[in-house]
Write a protein that holds these residues in place. Structure first.
Motif, PDB file in Angstrom:
ATOM      1  N   LEU A 114      42.563  46.227  46.265  1.00 21.85           N
ATOM      2  CA  LEU A 114      41.523  45.880  47.228  1.00 21.85           C
ATOM      3  C   LEU A 114      40.446  46.951  47.297  1.00 21.85           C
ATOM      4  CD1 LEU A 114      40.352  44.057  49.389  1.00 21.85           C
ATOM      5  CD2 LEU A 114      41.896  45.102  51.060  1.00 21.85           C
ATOM      6  N   ILE A 115      40.846  48.202  47.274  1.00 20.37           N
ATOM      7  CA  ILE A 115      39.861  49.296  47.293  1.00 20.37           C
ATOM      8  C   ILE A 115      38.940  49.191  46.084  1.00 20.37           C
ATOM      9  CG2 ILE A 115      39.574  51.797  47.041  1.00 20.37           C
ATOM     10  CD1 ILE A 115      40.338  51.071  49.838  1.00 20.37           C
ATOM     11  N   ALA A 116      39.503  48.894  44.921  1.00 22.86           N
ATOM     12  CA  ALA A 116      38.699  48.782  43.701  1.00 22.86           C
ATOM     13  C   ALA A 116      37.704  47.630  43.809  1.00 22.86           C
ATOM     14  CB  ALA A 116      39.614  48.588  42.495  1.00 22.86           C
ATOM     15  N   VAL A 117      38.172  46.477  44.326  1.00 24.81           N
ATOM     16  CA  VAL A 117      37.284  45.324  44.467  1.00 24.81           C
ATOM     17  C   VAL A 117      36.179  45.612  45.479  1.00 24.81           C
ATOM     18  CG1 VAL A 117      37.150  42.916  45.211  1.00 24.81           C
ATOM     19  CG2 VAL A 117      39.060  43.667  43.777  1.00 24.81           C
ATOM     20  N   LEU A 118      36.515  46.237  46.598  1.00 23.98           N
ATOM     21  CA  LEU A 118      35.516  46.564  47.614  1.00 23.98           C
ATOM     22  C   LEU A 118      34.458  47.515  47.075  1.00 23.98           C
ATOM     23  CD1 LEU A 118      37.790  46.924  50.779  1.00 23.98           C
ATOM     24  CD2 LEU A 118      35.941  45.256  50.475  1.00 23.98           C
ATOM     25  N   LYS A 119      34.872  48.509  46.320  1.00 26.46           N
ATOM     26  CA  LYS A 119      33.907  49.439  45.738  1.00 26.46           C
ATOM     27  C   LYS A 119      32.958  48.719  44.785  1.00 26.46           C
ATOM     28  CE  LYS A 119      36.500  53.777  46.166  1.00 26.46           C
ATOM     29  NZ  LYS A 119      37.176  54.866  45.439  1.00 26.46           N
ATOM     30  N   ALA A 120      33.491  47.719  44.071  1.00 21.25           N
ATOM     31  CA  ALA A 120      32.661  46.965  43.133  1.00 21.25           C
ATOM     32  C   ALA A 120      31.582  46.157  43.860  1.00 21.25           C
ATOM     33  CB  ALA A 120      33.530  46.036  42.290  1.00 21.25           C
ATOM     34  N   THR A 121      31.824  45.816  45.133  1.00 18.40           N
ATOM     35  CA  THR A 121      30.821  45.082  45.912  1.00 18.40           C
ATOM     36  C   THR A 121      29.744  45.986  46.487  1.00 18.40           C
ATOM     37  OG1 THR A 121      31.927  45.269  48.073  1.00 18.40           O
ATOM     38  CG2 THR A 121      32.641  43.469  46.610  1.00 18.40           C
ATOM     39  N   GLY A 122      29.918  47.296  46.373  1.00 17.10           N
ATOM     40  CA  GLY A 122      28.978  48.239  46.961  1.00 17.10           C
ATOM     41  C   GLY A 122      29.426  48.788  48.296  1.00 17.10           C
ATOM     42  N   ALA A 123      30.588  48.347  48.791  1.00 19.22           N
ATOM     43  CA  ALA A 123      31.125  48.875  50.045  1.00 19.22           C
ATOM     44  C   ALA A 123      31.632  50.304  49.835  1.00 19.22           C
ATOM     45  CB  ALA A 123      32.250  47.974  50.554  1.00 19.22           C
ATOM     46  N   GLN A 124      31.891  50.990  50.939  1.00 22.31           N
ATOM     47  CA  GLN A 124      32.419  52.355  50.897  1.00 22.31           C
ATOM     48  C   GLN A 124      33.765  52.386  51.619  1.00 22.31           C
ATOM     49  OE1 GLN A 124      29.384  55.426  51.901  1.00 22.31           O
ATOM     50  NE2 GLN A 124      27.967  53.695  52.064  1.00 22.31           N
TER      51      GLN A 124
END
Length: 716
Positions: free
Chosen positions: A689-699
């Motif tokens: 989930l952390i990897a997917v969130l980072k890919a969206t531009g989230a921090q």
């Protein structure tokens, strides 16, 4: 009783040059009622070029050079649009800003400085950096020194190139050599006496001169001349090729070699457009491009702009024929030059530093103008509610606190309806209509930023958070807008700005505007009622399980930064960085959170309050690692200095936090506008989930975990 005067005219400043900066300061001290002032500039801070050589030499920090345009605009009561002007339509009276759109004006003033021809040199774009704009040059120079330095080539043998060559030589010491390349003669525009002095100084610093030299190509490790001479260069700096901006040629304004022609009143060939600074050419009395003329012209420009807006008579600007130049000599020495004569040495540096610091202090010492005086006799509690005279925050900082809200709702008798699945308590209500499950929510914010378009976009993104938190697809929006009193023409402009901000954000999230209501009132505020469609089960605050990781998708700190910005206490670069994050939609971020056990968005009650609601609904506790909680740049520093949002203290009272609470925990009470999502996630799902969130531009950050026990928060 009339408490404010209606706006009737738009004054637009194109560029944040020195003249405009001074006019903004004077405007803030004595504004013209009825005028909305707008400033367009791509940067949050405008560097004062007079201190550039001292900064490069290491005598001044980067921050000491900056005129904070965010603070200055707030002081002046102006709207700041961060973007680059690329066109001006004189017939329609609009300025086009790259990435923003059209900005209408009744009167405009242009102070955009000059640009560089450096990119035209083969290889410069890939391997060189222009001395202006300063931002990139300063950052690359600091990185260059940190890596150990090396050889430097400076292109341009005018006064600017000479000053920078000596400054870089001073900073490098024995770690590299500076070469100065000029296609003609170095310092050709200077008097014979000063040429001799400055050439001797260049020799003293060991600067290698390459005169009558034509550049064939800039390479990664050298500058190649057309006679095959290789000038060693681990870094190449461009300090030549100054020219007017290309877009000025398309405006229809009368130009002189690309520079805007102005008359004695600083008025262009169009009566509604004025210009000042290096971007213009004054017809009656042409002068060299020098900041001193912009500084001297500022009071005249202010007077004439007010006259153009209906107040007073125009005055003529009569620039002096000569002016004092103080030339930096690398170390803390300077050469004075007025009419070809002047002393040099450490005393001249002290004089230069005194003049520069005096100029900059005008922008460092801005004070918020006092609000209406509190009557001598008021009811008990009035002064306490005013919070020491601080203005009420905008955004979520202006919301009613959790305690009074819960107390009021406790006295409301729930009503049942066959279509209502759930009512108050979660992020949005759930309504069942046949085969369709719909969520509905509402949000309303008072303006926290002077730009209605940006405010409307952020408010829309903020309001959509409740729809996303429930796992629904955004569907429709109804708008409830209050505009301050203004003329019909400005009403039309403001409405267009607000609607562009709303509809743009809605479209990016797959929703449509369904209608709304407008009214005139005391201030700008915006409310949205939103619907969304659930394609599966709703995501709620309930469902967090013992052992779940707690993931926060965006930093905290928007409340304190916005509150401090209103108090002229925030760094403009921190404000600009926050706004860049807030205008980003959260669609992909929300979609990545499928399969979580519990979810909510962090808004007005702060992380502590919203986590408390999740724990109460899920019947468990939580442990938070304070060191893992992310914050926007500047937020923690502002809290440590005593800055905080209007809602902060009440959030602290309501947050269910146990044990000793250190000062670092203050960030947990900060109300968020367009904040992130807080998710309770099975530990096994966290890495993916952390990897997917980072890919969206989230921090995203893992900030703690759920534990057995009462709905309380423990800090570690």
């Amino acid at each position: 009783m009339l408490t404010s005067l209606p706006d009737t005219r738009d004054l637009v400043f194109v560029g944040g040059g020195h003249a405009h900066a001074l006019v903004l300061r004077m405007w803030g001290m004595n504004p013209l009622p009825g005028v909305r002032l707008t400033v367009i500039d791509p940067q949050a801070a405008a560097p004062y070029t007079g201190m550039l050589p001292g900064h490069i030499a290491g005598h001044y920090s980067r921050e000491e050079l900056d005129i904070d345009l965010v603070r200055l605009a707030r002081f002046a009561g102006a709207r700041l649009i961060q973007g680059r002007a690329v066109a001006m339509d004189l017939s329609e009276q609009v300025v086009t800003v790259e990435g923003y759109g059209a900005v209408p004006y009744d009167v405009a003033s242009v102070d955009v400085g000059i640009t560089s021809d450096m990119p035209a040199i083969p290889g410069f774009s890939e391997h060189g950096v222009a001395a202006k704009p300063l931002g990139r040059y300063s950052a690359e120079w600091a990185d260059f020194l940190e890596r150990g330095g090396g050889d430097v080539a400076v292109i341009g043998g005018g006064l600017a190139g000479v000053e920078l060559s000596m400054a870089m030589s001073h900073a490098l010491g024995s770690r590299g050599r500076v070469s100065l390349i000029e296609r003609g003669a170095v310092l050709a525009e200077q008097s014979d006496r000063h040429q001799r002095i400055l050439r001797k100084e260049l020799e003293r610093w060991g600067v290698a001169l390459h005169e009558q030299a034509n550049i064939a190509q800039v390479q990664s490790d050298c500058v190649l001349l057309d006679d095959d001479t290789r000038v060693p260069a681990d870094m190449t700096v461009g300090a030549a090729g100054a020219r007017p901006h290309d877009w000025l040629a398309q405006t229809g304004l009368a130009l002189e070699r690309g520079f805007i022609r102005v008359d004695a009143h600083l008025r262009t060939s169009n009566p509604n457009v004025y210009a000042c600074g290096d971007c213009c050419h004054q017809d009656p009395s042409p002068r060299p491009k020098a900041g001193v003329y912009a500084v001297r012209a500022a009071p005249i420009l202010l007077n004439n702009l007010k006259a153009a807006l209906g107040a007073g008579q125009v005055k003529a600007f009569r620039p002096q024929k000569t002016f004092l130049k103080l030339i930096s000599l690398g170390d803390k020495r300077a050469l004075a030059d007025k009419g070809g004569f002047g002393p040099q040495g450490a005393l001249m540096w002290k004089w230069k530093d005194h003049i520069d610091q005096k100029f900059m202090n005008m922008f460092r010492d801005l004070k918020r103008m006092a609000g209406p005086a509190v009557p001598a006799q008021v009811a008990d509690g009035v002064r306490e509610e005013l919070g020491g005279g601080k203005p009420l925050c905008g955004g979520c900082g202006a919301k009613v606190a959790a305690g009074p809200l819960r107390a009021a709702l406790a006295n409301v008798t729930p009503t049942s309806h066959p279509d209502l699945v759930t009512g108050p308590g979660d992020d949005a209500a759930i309504v069942q209509m046949g085969e369709v499950t719909q969520v509905i929510t509402t949000d309303h914010l008072r303006a926290f930023w002077e730009d209605p378009k940006v405010f409307a976009r952020i408010t829309t993104i903020h309001a959509l958070g409740d729809i996303f938190a429930m796992g629904a697809r955004p569907q429709t929006a109804l708008v409830n807008l209050t505009l301050p009193r203004m003329s019909p023409r400005l009403q039309e402009r403001r409405l267009a700005e607000v609607m562009e901000g709303i509809t743009g954000a809605l479209a990016e999230c797959g929703a449509a505007l369904a209608g709304g209501h407008t009214t005139l009132g005391a201030e700008l505020s915006l409310g949205l009622t939103l619907t969304g469609i659930l394609d599966g089960p709703a995501r709620t605050k309930a469902g967090a399980q013992v052992g779940d990781a707690l993931i926060l998708t965006r930093p905290l700190g928007s409340g304190v930064i916005m509150a401090a910005e209103m108090q002229l206490a925030a760094d403009g670069r921190d404000v600009a960085a926050l706004l860049r994050a807030q205008v980003e939609p959260r669609t992909a971020e929300a979609n990545a959170l499928h399969g979580v056990h519990a979810l909510t968005d962090v808004t007005g009650f702060g992380l502590g309050g919203h986590l408390g609601e999740m724990l109460e609904a899920s019947r468990c506790g939580a442990v938070i690692d304070l060191s893992a909680v992310p914050a926007y740049s500047g937020a923690r520093e502002l809290l440590a200095r005593g800055q905080k949002s209007s809602l902060h203290d009440l959030n602290r009272t309501a947050a269910p936090i146990d044990g000793l609470i250190p000062p670092e925990a203050e960030i947990l009470y900060d109300p968020q506008t367009a904040g992130g999502f807080l998710a309770a996630v099975p530990q096994s799902d966290v890495p993916a989930l952390i990897a997917v969130l980072k890919a969206t531009g989230a921090q995203p950050a893992v900030i703690g975990e759920c534990v057995a026990g009462p709905a309380r928060i423990t800090l570690r």
